[in-house]
Design a protein around this motif. Structure first.
Motif, PDB file in Angstrom:
ATOM      1  N   ALA A 151      75.385  39.158  44.259  1.00 17.74           N
ATOM      2  CA  ALA A 151      76.390  39.482  43.241  1.00 17.74           C
ATOM      3  C   ALA A 151      75.899  40.578  42.302  1.00 17.74           C
ATOM      4  N   VAL A 152      74.618  40.534  41.949  1.00 20.77           N
ATOM      5  CA  VAL A 152      74.056  41.558  41.053  1.00 20.77           C
ATOM      6  C   VAL A 152      73.937  42.896  41.778  1.00 20.77           C
ATOM      7  N   LEU A 153      73.405  42.872  42.990  1.00 22.42           N
ATOM      8  CA  LEU A 153      73.154  44.119  43.718  1.00 22.42           C
ATOM      9  C   LEU A 153      74.443  44.821  44.138  1.00 22.42           C
ATOM     10  N   THR A 154      75.483  44.051  44.437  1.00 19.51           N
ATOM     11  CA  THR A 154      76.725  44.687  44.898  1.00 19.51           C
ATOM     12  C   THR A 154      77.505  45.368  43.774  1.00 19.51           C
ATOM     13  N   PHE A 155      77.029  45.251  42.542  1.00 19.09           N
ATOM     14  CA  PHE A 155      77.666  46.050  41.485  1.00 19.09           C
ATOM     15  C   PHE A 155      77.573  47.534  41.824  1.00 19.09           C
ATOM     16  N   GLY A 156      76.554  47.886  42.597  1.00 21.26           N
ATOM     17  CA  GLY A 156      76.404  49.275  43.010  1.00 21.26           C
ATOM     18  C   GLY A 156      77.613  49.813  43.740  1.00 21.26           C
ATOM     19  N   ILE A 157      78.357  48.929  44.426  1.00 23.51           N
ATOM     20  CA  ILE A 157      79.562  49.368  45.140  1.00 23.51           C
ATOM     21  C   ILE A 157      80.581  49.940  44.162  1.00 23.51           C
ATOM     22  N   SER A 158      80.614  49.402  42.958  1.00 28.67           N
ATOM     23  CA  SER A 158      81.544  49.886  41.937  1.00 28.67           C
ATOM     24  C   SER A 158      81.180  51.277  41.435  1.00 28.67           C
ATOM     25  N   LEU A 159      79.972  51.734  41.746  1.00 28.98           N
ATOM     26  CA  LEU A 159      79.518  53.053  41.298  1.00 28.98           C
ATOM     27  C   LEU A 159      79.635  54.116  42.383  1.00 28.98           C
ATOM     28  N   LEU A 160      80.018  53.701  43.588  1.00 23.65           N
ATOM     29  CA  LEU A 160      79.989  54.630  44.717  1.00 23.65           C
ATOM     30  C   LEU A 160      81.047  55.718  44.622  1.00 23.65           C
ATOM     31  N   TRP A 161      82.065  55.524  43.788  1.00 22.83           N
ATOM     32  CA  TRP A 161      83.080  56.558  43.611  1.00 22.83           C
ATOM     33  C   TRP A 161      82.463  57.827  42.992  1.00 22.83           C
ATOM     34  N   MET A 162      81.292  57.668  42.359  1.00 18.61           N
ATOM     35  CA  MET A 162      80.611  58.800  41.734  1.00 18.61           C
ATOM     36  C   MET A 162      79.735  59.576  42.726  1.00 18.61           C
ATOM     37  N   LYS A 163      79.657  59.072  43.979  1.00 18.39           N
ATOM     38  CA  LYS A 163      78.766  59.643  44.996  1.00 18.39           C
ATOM     39  C   LYS A 163      77.331  59.715  44.477  1.00 18.39           C
ATOM     40  N   PRO A 164      76.744  58.550  44.180  1.00 20.02           N
ATOM     41  CA  PRO A 164      75.387  58.494  43.616  1.00 20.02           C
ATOM     42  C   PRO A 164      74.335  58.760  44.695  1.00 20.02           C
ATOM     43  N   PRO A 165      73.042  58.737  44.343  1.00 21.39           N
ATOM     44  CA  PRO A 165      71.974  58.899  45.342  1.00 21.39           C
ATOM     45  C   PRO A 165      72.077  57.825  46.428  1.00 21.39           C
ATOM     46  N   ILE A 166      71.557  58.139  47.604  1.00 22.04           N
ATOM     47  CA  ILE A 166      71.670  57.240  48.755  1.00 22.04           C
ATOM     48  C   ILE A 166      71.063  55.869  48.480  1.00 22.04           C
ATOM     49  N   LEU A 167      70.090  55.813  47.554  1.00 21.48           N
ATOM     50  CA  LEU A 167      69.451  54.536  47.217  1.00 21.48           C
ATOM     51  C   LEU A 167      70.477  53.515  46.724  1.00 21.48           C
ATOM     52  N   ILE A 168      71.488  53.962  45.976  1.00 27.65           N
ATOM     53  CA  ILE A 168      72.519  53.047  45.462  1.00 27.65           C
ATOM     54  C   ILE A 168      73.337  52.469  46.623  1.00 27.65           C
ATOM     55  N   TYR A 169      73.591  53.281  47.635  1.00 24.14           N
ATOM     56  CA  TYR A 169      74.300  52.789  48.826  1.00 24.14           C
ATOM     57  C   TYR A 169      73.463  51.716  49.536  1.00 24.14           C
ATOM     58  N   VAL A 170      72.160  51.975  49.640  1.00 24.30           N
ATOM     59  CA  VAL A 170      71.266  51.022  50.307  1.00 24.30           C
ATOM     60  C   VAL A 170      71.221  49.704  49.548  1.00 24.30           C
ATOM     61  N   ILE A 171      71.078  49.788  48.216  1.00 20.81           N
ATOM     62  CA  ILE A 171      71.034  48.578  47.378  1.00 20.81           C
ATOM     63  C   ILE A 171      72.346  47.801  47.510  1.00 20.81           C
ATOM     64  N   SER A 172      73.467  48.511  47.490  1.00 22.44           N
ATOM     65  CA  SER A 172      74.771  47.867  47.615  1.00 22.44           C
ATOM     66  C   SER A 172      74.908  47.174  48.964  1.00 22.44           C
ATOM     67  N   GLY A 173      74.452  47.856  50.027  1.00 22.59           N
ATOM     68  CA  GLY A 173      74.518  47.261  51.356  1.00 22.59           C
ATOM     69  C   GLY A 173      73.655  46.017  51.468  1.00 22.59           C
ATOM     70  N   ILE A 174      72.459  46.055  50.869  1.00 23.82           N
ATOM     71  CA  ILE A 174      71.584  44.877  50.876  1.00 23.82           C
ATOM     72  C   ILE A 174      72.259  43.713  50.151  1.00 23.82           C
ATOM     73  N   GLY A 175      72.894  44.016  49.006  1.00 17.19           N
ATOM     74  CA  GLY A 175      73.601  42.968  48.255  1.00 17.19           C
ATOM     75  C   GLY A 175      74.707  42.343  49.073  1.00 17.19           C
ATOM     76  N   ALA A 176      75.484  43.186  49.776  1.00 16.18           N
ATOM     77  CA  ALA A 176      76.580  42.677  50.605  1.00 16.18           C
ATOM     78  C   ALA A 176      76.042  41.814  51.744  1.00 16.18           C
ATOM     79  N   LEU A 177      74.942  42.234  52.355  1.00 15.25           N
ATOM     80  CA  LEU A 177      74.328  41.451  53.436  1.00 15.25           C
ATOM     81  C   LEU A 177      73.775  40.124  52.920  1.00 15.25           C
ATOM     82  N   LEU A 178      73.214  40.143  51.719  1.00 10.88           N
ATOM     83  CA  LEU A 178      72.694  38.906  51.127  1.00 10.88           C
ATOM     84  C   LEU A 178      73.806  37.883  50.926  1.00 10.88           C
ATOM     85  N   GLN A 179      74.983  38.355  50.494  1.00  4.57           N
ATOM     86  CA  GLN A 179      76.085  37.420  50.288  1.00  4.57           C
ATOM     87  C   GLN A 179      76.589  36.858  51.614  1.00  4.57           C
ATOM     88  N   PHE A 180      76.578  37.681  52.657  1.00  2.00           N
ATOM     89  CA  PHE A 180      76.905  37.185  53.990  1.00  2.00           C
ATOM     90  C   PHE A 180      75.901  36.107  54.415  1.00  2.00           C
TER      91      PHE A 180
END
Length: 402
Positions: free
Chosen positions: A219-248
């Protein structure tokens, strides 16, 4: 009718109002209406999250954890103070949007919600604090308090960067993310686990700990998904993906535990209760899949510029997971009466509205023509949801007069 039944009825009033406002908002695409669209959107969202969901959840939490704590008077005073703030928002947002009085009522609501967190922590027993369900409810309330950082930040952001800034948008996304993925989800898991515990079904401690820490980290890590509209560094995408996988992974852990007690779960309530739990679980898995999809750069870019996908996703969680679960739990604890007919109409309305919203999202994405009279169809689908909630009202009135 007990005072908790009355409080649940208040929650249903808000649910009906937001369904009505939903129909009203759909009509903007068809006819000219004498109201500011953005103001109605603010009203719709605030009454949805703070009126319907907050009132329903806190009523359930009080019944499950504080009903025997001899604090009924304190709770009632807090409840009515909270309702004043919600009604205040309902009466000010449609006419002023974010202005002095609506901000005052919103701020007072935050203080009321903090007071409920204090009541819960102060008056739950040591025995309750040792349960798995308590841990879920406890962390959900902290997520609720944490989400309020977003609204608190809006004043400073508007004064410095303005309402059109990236910071303003991110503050709103911060609030919504931890409401939807923290407060709502963990509170509902807590209520479900409480039901199991009362039936003598206690999840294995080690497995529960894995589920608990994994889903909350996600839940904490997937907040990064809310920031992806800004096209942030690739690290934010990786963190968001890890968060989504953790919830799965968390859901796999929980599903494995629930499968072991499947036969006992079937006996904890009527067939409708068990079937709806499975339906909600399936809808939640779809939510997790969509969340994971949104962590990929291509889809993040598509979603960021396609509000129909964003609205469809939020309504999927709100109407399909959270609201349906609240109706089921309120019925289980006899705080409302839910019939098969009402549930069927509600589910049909949900499927129709979601199908139409996502359809328009695909139309925009693929750049094809929108169906003729599409907006009329969307209005009619929204009316089905309104009828379903109206039918639930009728059932409550029949219950009290029967």
């Amino acid at each position: 009718m007990s005072f908790l039944n009355k409080h649940s009825f208040f929650a249903l009033i808000y649910f009906f109002l937001i369904a009505f406002l939903g129909v009203f908002l759909r009509l903007y695409q068809i006819v000219d209406l004498p109201a500011d669209y953005k103001f109605i959107v603010h009203t719709h969202s605030h009454v949805a999250l703070l009126g319907w969901v907050y009132t329903a959840l806190t009523t359930l939490i009080y019944k499950l954890y504080l009903g025997n704590a001899s604090i009924e008077k304190k709770y009632r005073i807090l409840f009515w103070c909270t309702q004043i703030t919600i009604v205040g928002m309902l009466l000010t947002f449609p006419f002023t949007g974010y202005a002095l009085f609506s901000i005052i009522f919103s701020t007072l609501f935050l203080f009321a919600s903090y007071s409920f967190v204090w009541l819960f922590i102060r008056y739950t027993t040591k025995e309750q604090k040792r349960t798995n369900s308590y841990r879920c409810i406890h962390v959900s309330l902290w997520f609720m308090a944490m989400s309020s950082i977003g609204p608190w930040a809006l004043g400073a952001i508007m004064a410095s960067a303005g309402s059109g800034s990236d910071l303003y948008r991110n503050a709103i996304y911060f609030y919504l993310h931890f409401q939807y993925n923290g407060w709502f989800v963990m509170a509902l898991f807590g209520i479900l686990i409480h039901i199991l515990e009362k039936q003598g079904i206690v999840l294995e401690k080690k497995s529960f700990n894995h589920f608990f820490w994994t889903i909350n980290a996600g839940a904490v890590l997937t907040f990064g998904i809310s920031l992806l509209w800004m096209k942030p560094p690739i690290l934010i995408y990786v963190i968001s993906g890890i968060g989504a996988l953790l919830q799965f992974l968390a859901m796999v852990i929980l599903a494995k535990q629930l499968f072991l007690v499947k036969k006992r779960m079937k006996k904890i309530g009527p067939k409708l209760f068990y079937r709806l739990l499975k339906t909600i679980g399936l809808l939640f898995l779809v939510k997790l899949f969509l969340q994971l999809l949104g962590a990929f750069p291509y889809f993040a870019a598509v979603i960021s510029y396609n509000m129909d996908f964003v609205i469809g996703y939020l309504h999927w969680i709100f109407l399909g997971v959270v609201s349906l679960a609240l109706l089921v739990f309120l019925d289980y604890f006899k705080l409302i009466l839910l019939t098969k007919e009402s549930v069927l109409i509600y589910v049909i309305g949900f499927i129709l509205t979601e199908g139409l919203i996502f359809y328009k999202g695909f139309v925009v994405w693929l750049k094809v023509s929108l169906a003729v009279d599409y907006f009329w169809y969307l209005v009619l689908a929204s009316v089905v949801v309104l009828i379903a909630i109206g039918n639930i009202f009728k059932d409550q009135l029949r219950k009290t007069t029967g």
